[in-house]
Motif scaffolding. Structure first.
Motif, mmCIF file in Angstrom:
data_model
loop_
_atom_site.group_PDB
_atom_site.id
_atom_site.type_symbol
_atom_site.label_atom_id
_atom_site.label_comp_id
_atom_site.label_asym_id
_atom_site.label_seq_id
_atom_site.Cartn_x
_atom_site.Cartn_y
_atom_site.Cartn_z
ATOM 1 N N LEU A 137 152.906 16.224 48.765
ATOM 2 C CA LEU A 137 153.245 14.931 49.360
ATOM 3 C C LEU A 137 154.252 15.085 50.492
ATOM 4 O O LEU A 137 154.118 14.469 51.551
ATOM 5 C CB LEU A 137 153.796 13.980 48.293
ATOM 6 C CG LEU A 137 152.798 13.357 47.323
ATOM 7 C CD1 LEU A 137 153.535 12.616 46.209
ATOM 8 C CD2 LEU A 137 151.859 12.389 48.047
ATOM 9 N N ALA A 138 155.268 15.901 50.265
ATOM 10 C CA ALA A 138 156.301 16.100 51.283
ATOM 11 C C ALA A 138 155.722 16.747 52.531
ATOM 12 O O ALA A 138 156.079 16.380 53.660
ATOM 13 C CB ALA A 138 157.435 16.947 50.723
ATOM 14 N N ALA A 139 154.827 17.719 52.341
ATOM 15 C CA ALA A 139 154.228 18.412 53.481
ATOM 16 C C ALA A 139 153.254 17.527 54.240
ATOM 17 O O ALA A 139 153.208 17.545 55.478
ATOM 18 C CB ALA A 139 153.523 19.675 52.994
ATOM 19 N N GLN A 140 152.486 16.721 53.527
ATOM 20 C CA GLN A 140 151.429 15.916 54.138
ATOM 21 C C GLN A 140 151.927 14.583 54.683
ATOM 22 O O GLN A 140 151.330 14.033 55.616
ATOM 23 C CB GLN A 140 150.322 15.647 53.117
ATOM 24 C CG GLN A 140 149.583 16.885 52.652
ATOM 25 C CD GLN A 140 148.613 16.583 51.519
ATOM 26 O OE1 GLN A 140 148.191 15.438 51.327
ATOM 27 N NE2 GLN A 140 148.267 17.604 50.746
ATOM 28 N N HIS A 141 153.003 14.052 54.117
ATOM 29 C CA HIS A 141 153.441 12.695 54.473
ATOM 30 C C HIS A 141 154.946 12.669 54.772
ATOM 31 O O HIS A 141 155.724 12.019 54.061
ATOM 32 C CB HIS A 141 153.103 11.721 53.348
ATOM 33 C CG HIS A 141 151.651 11.693 52.987
ATOM 34 N ND1 HIS A 141 150.707 11.084 53.784
ATOM 35 C CD2 HIS A 141 150.995 12.224 51.924
ATOM 36 C CE1 HIS A 141 149.515 11.228 53.218
ATOM 37 N NE2 HIS A 141 149.650 11.905 52.101
ATOM 38 N N PRO A 142 155.360 13.349 55.823
ATOM 39 C CA PRO A 142 156.799 13.391 56.141
ATOM 40 C C PRO A 142 157.388 12.026 56.464
ATOM 41 O O PRO A 142 158.597 11.823 56.306
ATOM 42 C CB PRO A 142 156.862 14.333 57.350
ATOM 43 C CG PRO A 142 155.489 14.279 57.945
ATOM 44 C CD PRO A 142 154.559 14.116 56.794
#
Length: 301
Positions: A137-142
């Motif tokens: 989630l952190a990588a895909q949706h900053p």
């Protein structure tokens, strides 16, 4: 300031500084109402605690875990200063649908759930398998994820001892709950912490989630084993995480080895690391007071 020094300063400051909250909700994890929201073709079950104002902290759960597997000592304490949301992903607990057997689908569903609640920005606490989802989630949706806590987890390709440790946990005589072995060290202090943890997680009497069965265990086991066995030699996911990250683990995590958390710390640009002594996979529950103080400081500064 180098990363190691920042970690030491964070931990030291967290011992004595706890940010003050504003308006508080009266509910606790043990009594909070279970709510439902539709997203991505799934009717997600969830509970909210804490004040309405502030950046919500979304809890992402471990292998076979449901909302009632969270430790109230952690959830309730973190909810004093921020909105907290616990939920069941697809097919788990009181959420309908067929349980996902891969981290990609779990991440897609978690994102849809967060979007359905209307949040524009959130913090994440991913424990164990939930830590895999938090990383994705952190990588895909900053734009969505502000800060991340990764507890008792590892990186893609980091390996696991899931089947070995599960076998050891269930091979003992008179096993009441395998988490006393899976989450805690077997020292006297660890055993005392395990007993206290289990008394807390079983405190809720009414409206408990249904326990996870073989279907969920098989799907989650596949997802965990495949994700931790699929190499990411260039650490592409970790390199994509630009948010501030707090990595927390025990001195001897037997399920997702402690070395994996150290790699998370080294490879994520803005990571800080806390290691708890004489502790296993569930160090955040054994050292719940210290963990909450550290997490509070991290999320508030």
């Amino acid at each position: 300031m180098n990363k190691l020094l920042k970690t030491v300063l964070l931990f030291s400051a967290a011992i004595s500084i706890i940010p003050s909250g504003t308006a508080f909700a009266d509910d606790k994890l043990e009594t909070a109402t279970t709510k439902f929201v539709d997203a991505n073709g799934v009717k997600f079950s969830y509970r909210t605690l804490g004040p309405k104002a502030g950046t919500p902290l979304i809890f992402l759960q471990h292998f076979t875990g449901n909302m009632d597997a969270w430790d109230p000592a952690v959830v309730n304490a973190l909810a004093k200063n921020r909105p907290v949301v616990v939920f069941n992903n697809r097919g788990v607990g009181s959420t309908n649908g067929v349980v996902a057997d891969n981290i990609t689908q779990m991440t897609t569903d978690a994102y849809a759930f967060i979007q359905a609640l209307g949040y524009k920005q959130v913090d994440l606490l991913g424990f164990s398998l939930g830590g895999f989802i938090a990383q994705e989630l952190a990588a895909q949706h900053p734009e969505l994820v502000r800060k991340v806590i990764l507890a008792g987890t590892t990186y893609q390709g980091g390996g696991n001892n899931l089947m070995k440790v599960l076998g050891e946990a269930f091979s003992r005589e008179n096993v009441q709950d395998p988490r006393d072995y899976l989450f805690f060290s077997q020292s006297d202090a660890g055993k005392q912490a395990a007993a206290a943890f289990l008394s807390r997680v079983y405190a809720r009497q009414a409206g408990r989630d249904p326990e996870s069965g073989k279907e969920i265990a098989d799907a989650h086991g596949k997802a965990l084993i495949v994700w931790t066995s699929t190499p990411d030699p260039e650490f592409k996911t970790l390199k994509a995480i630009q948010q501030q990250v707090l990595v927390v683990t025990g001195s001897n995590d037997t399920m997702l080895p402690t070395e994996g958390s150290i790699t998370l710390f080294k490879e994520i640009k803005n990571a800080q690391l806390v290691l708890y002594p004489d502790s296993n996979h569930g160090s955040i529950f054994q050292y719940h007071d210290a963990f909450v103080n550290t997490a509070d400081f991290f999320l508030s500064h």
